[in-house]
Structure formats: C-alpha cells, structure tokens
Enzyme design. Structure first.
Site, PDB file in Angstrom:
ATOM      1  N   ASP A  69      32.570  35.129  36.018  1.00  0.00           N
ATOM      2  CA  ASP A  69      33.147  34.555  37.156  1.00  0.00           C
ATOM      3  C   ASP A  69      33.494  33.116  36.935  1.00  0.00           C
ATOM      4  OD1 ASP A  69      33.829  33.964  40.124  1.00  0.00           O
ATOM      5  OD2 ASP A  69      31.857  33.104  40.167  1.00  0.00           O
ATOM      6  N   THR A 102      39.167  32.643  40.756  1.00  0.00           N
ATOM      7  CA  THR A 102      38.720  31.501  40.148  1.00  0.00           C
ATOM      8  C   THR A 102      39.188  31.104  38.681  1.00  0.00           C
ATOM      9  OG1 THR A 102      36.674  32.359  39.828  1.00  0.00           O
ATOM     10  CG2 THR A 102      36.853  31.336  41.815  1.00  0.00           C
ATOM     11  N   THR A 103      39.152  32.407  38.056  1.00  0.00           N
ATOM     12  CA  THR A 103      39.647  32.133  36.413  1.00  0.00           C
ATOM     13  C   THR A 103      41.253  31.788  36.535  1.00  0.00           C
ATOM     14  OG1 THR A 103      37.890  33.723  36.304  1.00  0.00           O
ATOM     15  CG2 THR A 103      39.064  33.106  34.242  1.00  0.00           C
ATOM     16  N   ASP A 400      32.432  38.094  45.380  1.00  0.00           N
ATOM     17  CA  ASP A 400      34.038  38.108  45.283  1.00  0.00           C
ATOM     18  C   ASP A 400      34.637  39.419  46.187  1.00  0.00           C
ATOM     19  OD1 ASP A 400      33.604  36.031  43.700  1.00  0.00           O
ATOM     20  OD2 ASP A 400      34.664  37.063  41.933  1.00  0.00           O
TER      21      ASP A 400
END
Length: 535
Positions: A69, A102-103, A400
């Site tokens: 994550d 988020t990446t 997530d």
C-alpha cells in the site's frame, strides 16, 4: 572556533559564521527538488498493479511491516527531504479522501516532475509549465467524466460492487482469495450504509484479526467480536436472547473517597464488615437480575469474590472491555451505556439474539461473539492468517476495498482500469494541445506523455516489454476508438478491460490527477531552498 569563559569561569565555545545557511537558487533548486520527488516515486513504481512487488520496512524498534500500500510505505519510510515529505503527504491525502490509488498518485507526480525537468532544460519558465499542467489536468478530468460509465447496483444485486473491489484487491498480497474478501467488504459496507443519504460510516465496521487459521477462514459477523472471555470459567458459554447491561461504573462495593482507617480488634467485627460488603454486592447483583439482565459487560474489573458471587447467582459477566468496543456493543445491541449503577433500568439493556464464546486452536484463546443484534448496523470483519504481518496487510487491503465500496455508494460512476483510462486521457490531451497557442502547448504535451507512465509501469511490473506494449495498446485505442483497451496484466488474452471486469472509481481517478498536478505545481514554483547548515 574560539574558547571563552563566563564570569563564573565556565568555558563555552563560540562558533563563527553561525548565521551562514546553505542555499540553492534558481534552476539548481528546481532540479534538486525534482530529483528528490522522482526518487520517492521510483520506490513506489515497482509496487503498482496486480503484479507489483511488496516492500519490507523495518521500524527503529525492530517491527517489520510487509506492504504493498503506497500510503503505508511512505508513512513508514523516514523521509528527511522536504520535497520527499510533500510526496508522503500527497499519498496520505489520497488515502484519507479516496482510500485507494495511493501508489498511482505518487507515480504520476513523479512522471510529471520528470517531464517538467526536460522542459526546464529547454529554457521554459517553470510558471508557464505549471500553468500548462493545470490546463491539461482540467482537460484530463473532463475527459474522464466523458468516458466514465454509471452502473446500477442494489442490495440484491451486489455483483458490480464486488467486481470493483476485486480490482482493488488484485494488486495486494491477498489476491488468491480476492473474491471472498471483496464480497465480505461489500456486504459489510451495505450493512452499515445509509442508501437514502448515500453515506457510509466506516467506524461502524470493526476489523479484528487473530493469528492462526488460514486466510480463507476470514468471516463477516453481523455483530461484534470482543477479544475477551467470560470472567469465570464455569459461566455459560452460550447465551440466547441475551439482555446485556453495559456498565462503565466499577462493579464492586464503593470505596470511601476520604482517607479512612478501620480499627478491627475482634473477629466478629471483621465478620460483620465482610458480610456488609457481601450484602452490598449481593444487592448489586440482585438489581441486575431484577432489571432482567442476563449478561453484564463491565469496563472495569471486579475481584475474585465478586466473580464467585456472580457465578453462584447465575449472572455471566465480562470484565475489562475497552471504551471503543463498549460503544460499538451499545450501537449494535441498541443498549445504553450506564455510568452510574443506580441508573440501571430495563429500557437501557441491549438485546442480542446470541452471545457465544468461541475458542481457537490449542492456545486456549477465546473470543466473545455478540450476534443477531437488535440493530445490526455495526458489523465485524474477523481476519485469520498465518502470521501477524499477513493479518496487518490484509487489514490494510480490506480498508482499501471498504473505501472503494463506500465511494461507489456515494457516486456510482466508474472508469476502466489497467491503464486504459490514463491512455485515453493521454490521447485526448495530446489532441487538444495543438489548440493552445504559446509555450503552454509544450507543457500540455508533456502532461500527456506523463500519463503514459502509469500503463508503462504496469506493463513493466508484469514482465511485458513496456514501450512495445503501451504503443500497441495506444494505437489500438485510436484505431478502434475504444477507450477501454488497457494493459493485459493477468495474461487473459484480451486488452478490453470491459471484458476483464477491471473497474476503478471515477472520483478516485480524478482525485489522483488533480492532487498530483497540485503537488507538481507547488514543487515547480519553488526557486530558492534555504536550509540551516549542518554543523
């Protein structure tokens, strides 16, 4: 350096040139900032997509975290550079707002910075680049709106929601049972969702984990799981149609607030004192029984004598339950938390269809399940796994998935994943670039190129030749005028993401592009970095 003495003869050191500060100016400053931003993005680039790698992070006190994550990786990394910290905050804000992607947001920001560096070398002013990026991001967000699709779901037809959650979970370590976990996440969100107001309170979903068992044993409980057991081993392990008294007051005879001293000089006096205490506690237990409680859950403890009495009066009890859990139990059972013992009445009791104690494995670990509650708006996802790291990572993955399901209930527009949305935006932005006179045109083209970096990273992580794959898919999109062609990461044999059921939320994608552009604009506007010089 010089040595001097004060009036008491104590020596102190005078360091010359204390005010001198290290500083970078102009183009140098921008290049240093850009390379810092790129360095952070490069770390995350390999963990993008379904075949992305995991990172292993060791904290200073020796805890090890294995995660995929983006937000967690950057949170745990000790980033000293100021621009690096901006990237950390960028992924954190994506995590807070959307919960997923988020990446990708950091990889996109890194790509934009890389493109900006080339433009700076050509001598284009940073502000013009920033303005060009701003225009391009607006074009991209509008285009996403244009290619997005609405999809309908209801409480009975949850398949579309499950498919989208599966896309999120496919890039995590838990992807071998993504179907089961996605269903659990969707059911949990729908259980606590307010579909009329289109709102979901994720605090009502408690995620508990216990080492042992296998990932497939993860279950969704319509109720609460408390990591406690009955206070006495001989109390009943299963209570049906339970009426629960939830107490935050001590369940024992009161202690005088003032300092006191009791002189006991005969055995009779001690006996009287003991009987008095016992009678007092007997009355308390009787009060609970009179109100109709069949289970007492207490925030504080009670001593062994009290435990023994409760056992004899057939009133099961649980002690040392935390405040947050008490609140969730109260919400689930429809009970009221009682802060003073005198206030206990029968309408303040919570009701649950079944309270049972379950033991795990050979370790005598027991947990309390409170199920079939009067108000099933609080649910628990109970995760099992081989080791603590696995359980922590599953918790993050499920977070997530829960966020994605919540976003879809809020706004049910989707775009297709696998890099198809980015490629489609890239083509649209590239085509629109020619309409803009002036230097911004270059920046808009660079923005389109930067958008290609995400499908490229996806292809690279899947072991495909990145440039060939991306150009092939791009030309296919233009030829067929089909914005749903993406990178075939799982080797299914088709590039059409519609057939592969790879979805992403529209608001998540738009947020990614907007946040990345904002941060890059901010970095480009910095032309002077003043840092205190290290001694």
């Amino acid at each position: 350096m010089a040595l001097a003495f004060d009036e008491y003869g104590r020596p102190f050191i005078i360091i010359k040139e204390q005010g001198q500060k290290a500083r970078l100016r102009g183009l140098e400053a921008q290049k240093a900032n850009i390379s810092a931003g790129k360095a952070v993005a490069r770390i995350l680039r390999t963990s993008l997509g379904p075949k992305g790698m995991d990172k292993m992070l060791q904290s200073p006190d020796g805890d090890v975290i294995v995660t995929n994550d983006g937000a967690t990786i950057l949170e745990q990394m000790d980033v000293d550079n100021q621009i690096g910290k901006l990237m950390v905050e960028l992924s954190r804000s994506q995590d807070y707002e959307i919960g997923d992607g988020t990446t990708g947001v950091v990889v996109l920001a890194g790509a934009l910075l890389e493109q900006a560096e080339k433009l700076l070398e050509r001598g284009i002013h940073p502000i013009r680049i920033a303005e060009g990026y701003e225009m391009a991001s607006r074009l991209a967000v509008d285009h996403l709106e244009h290619i997005s699709q609405k999809f309908e779901f209801s409480v009975t037809n949850i398949e579309p929601l499950v498919q989208t959650c599966m896309t999120t979970l496919s890039s995590k370590i838990v992807n071998r049972c993504k179907r089961a976990l996605a269903e659990i996440a969707v059911k949990a969100v729908l259980a606590v969702a307010d579909l009329e107001r289109k709102d979901v309170n994720l605090e009502l979903i408690k995620v508990e984990g216990k080492v042992g068992g296998k990932l497939e044993d993860t279950e969704l409980i319509y109720g609460i799981v408390v990591d406690k057991d009955m206070s006495h081993p001989q109390m009943p392990k299963r209570i049906e149609e339970a009426k629960i008294a939830i107490l935050t007051c001590p369940f024992e005879p009161p202690k005088p607030k003032t300092k006191h001293k009791i002189d006991i000089d005969t055995v009779e006096k001690f006996q009287t004192l003991r009987e008095q205490e016992q009678k007092y506690f007997d009355d308390m237990v009787q009060k609970c029984k009179d109100v109709g409680a069949t289970l007492v859950i207490c925030q504080w403890g009670f001593d062994d004598e009290a435990n023994h009495l409760l056992m004899h009066r057939n009133l099961p009890a649980v002690r040392w339950v935390g405040g947050v859990e008490l609140e969730l139990i109260a919400i689930a059972t429809g009970g009221r938390i009682v802060p003073r013992f005198q206030d206990l009445t029968d309408e303040k009791l919570g009701k649950a269809g079944l309270v049972r104690e379950k033991s795990f494995g050979t370790t005598k670990d027991r947990m309390l399940y409170i199920e079939h509650c009067a108000n099933s708006r609080a649910v628990t996802i109970f995760i099992r796994g081989g080791n603590k790291m696995m359980i922590d990572e599953t918790k993050r993955s499920l977070h997530d998935a829960l966020c994605v399901a919540r976003n879809l209930i809020r706004s049910n527009s989707i775009v297709y994943g696998g890099g198809s949305a980015e490629l489609s935006c890239s083509i649209a932005v590239e085509a629109a670039a020619d309409k803009y006179p002036g230097v911004e045109q270059y920046a808009i083209r660079s923005f389109a190129e930067a958008l290609d970096f995400i499908p490229m990273a996806l292809a690279e992580n899947c072991g495909l030749p990145p440039i060939d794959t991306v150009t092939a898919v791009k030309s296919q999109q233009i030829k067929e005028n089909n914005p749903y062609c993406g990178i075939d990461c799982n080797d299914v044999g088709t590039n059409n993401m519609m057939e592969q059921n790879v979805f992403e939320t529209l608001i998540g994608k738009q947020q990614q592009i907007l946040l990345a552009t904002q941060v890059v604009k901010m970095i480009l506007k910095i032309d002077d970095v003043i840092t205190p010089s290290a001694y």
